[in-house]
Design an enzyme around this catalytic site. Sequence first.
Site, PDB file in Angstrom:
ATOM      1  N   THR A 184       9.600 -34.998  27.070  1.00  0.00           N
ATOM      2  CA  THR A 184       9.295 -34.854  25.648  1.00  0.00           C
ATOM      3  C   THR A 184      10.341 -35.584  24.822  1.00  0.00           C
ATOM      4  OG1 THR A 184       8.905 -33.292  23.821  1.00  0.00           O
ATOM      5  CG2 THR A 184      10.565 -32.664  25.449  1.00  0.00           C
ATOM      6  N   ARG A 222       9.968 -29.127  20.737  1.00  0.00           N
ATOM      7  CA  ARG A 222       9.373 -28.789  22.029  1.00  0.00           C
ATOM      8  C   ARG A 222      10.441 -28.535  23.085  1.00  0.00           C
ATOM      9  NH1 ARG A 222       4.865 -33.498  21.380  1.00  0.00           N
ATOM     10  NH2 ARG A 222       3.173 -32.231  20.490  1.00  0.00           N
ATOM     11  N   ARG A 254       2.762 -41.975  27.788  1.00  0.00           N
ATOM     12  CA  ARG A 254       3.339 -40.717  28.271  1.00  0.00           C
ATOM     13  C   ARG A 254       2.590 -40.207  29.502  1.00  0.00           C
ATOM     14  NH1 ARG A 254       5.337 -37.468  22.823  1.00  0.00           N
ATOM     15  NH2 ARG A 254       5.588 -39.320  21.536  1.00  0.00           N
ATOM     16  N   SER A 260      -1.251 -48.166  17.346  1.00  0.00           N
ATOM     17  CA  SER A 260      -1.542 -47.411  18.572  1.00  0.00           C
ATOM     18  C   SER A 260      -3.014 -47.006  18.600  1.00  0.00           C
ATOM     19  CB  SER A 260      -0.664 -46.164  18.653  1.00  0.00           C
ATOM     20  OG  SER A 260      -1.100 -45.193  17.706  1.00  0.00           O
TER      21      SER A 260
END
Length: 304
Positions: A125, A130, A153, A11
């Site tokens: 999420t 969270r 995201r 990533s």
Amino acid sequence: MPVFRLGTRGSPLALTQAGLVRDALVAAHQIAPADIEIVVIRTTGDQVQDRALAEIGGKALWTKELDRALLEGEIDAAVHSMKDVETIRPDAIAIAAMLPRADVRDRLVGAESFEALPQGAVIGTSSPRRAAQVRRLRPDLETVLFRGNVDTRLAKLAAGEADATLLASAGLERLGRHDVGTPIPLNILLPAPAQGAVGIECRADDSHTRQLLAAIDDRQTHACVLAERALLAALQADCHSPVAALAVLEGAILTLSAELLSEDGSAYVHAQLEGAPLDSDLPRAVAADLLARAPDPVRRLFGG
């Protein structure tokens, strides 16, 4: 020909973090950047994006392919976001170093504050922590699964799949996204254990690599993250567990704060104790205090 091989996920954030480790090694040992090769290892966690991590094998999905490459000698060291590394590691692998910790806070993206979100707003999420914290703050809010890297995201948010999302400040900063989102104070959202920390692992019996990596180890970060991970071990927590924790080292005093939540955020317990750095009794004491005072919905999540 490269003399040192750093393994990493592929990533953008993972590659950036591997670059930070390479730069630190270059500066510490005065070697040429070309002598360090960044080797991309594709992980199962990167390939499967449509299900919660807990449903498909947990945090090991970020590490098992890197572990294999490390143990089979394809790479000399592996770079990880420490919050993605499972608590119990193989004996043959050592956490040899950590870079200085970045901002540990979460950022709310899509609204200036939780209070500014409309009634019944949707938060994207993939984190049980969270999700539980959001529901504790605002029981009217809904959560939907958001997996993927930062750009994925943010694209989901822009496409209207949610009204807001939460991302780690550290990752955004490392990617140069300083203007994305609003940092949430720690007294509102305590972070995930090890959030903001980049760790480097190597083979436990590779004394040469351990010596190379020791030169770039930030001892303060290392001590704090080890305390947070020891707390997870004492709680026998896994990736299903809504746990938040933060250790802060000031002088010779380490303060460990932690909270446990029920999945829906309706039950909650918080603890904070002080002790010496690397004191293994401190995380166990915090865990015992949390479990002793935890409401039943929380205790049931932790084997109580």
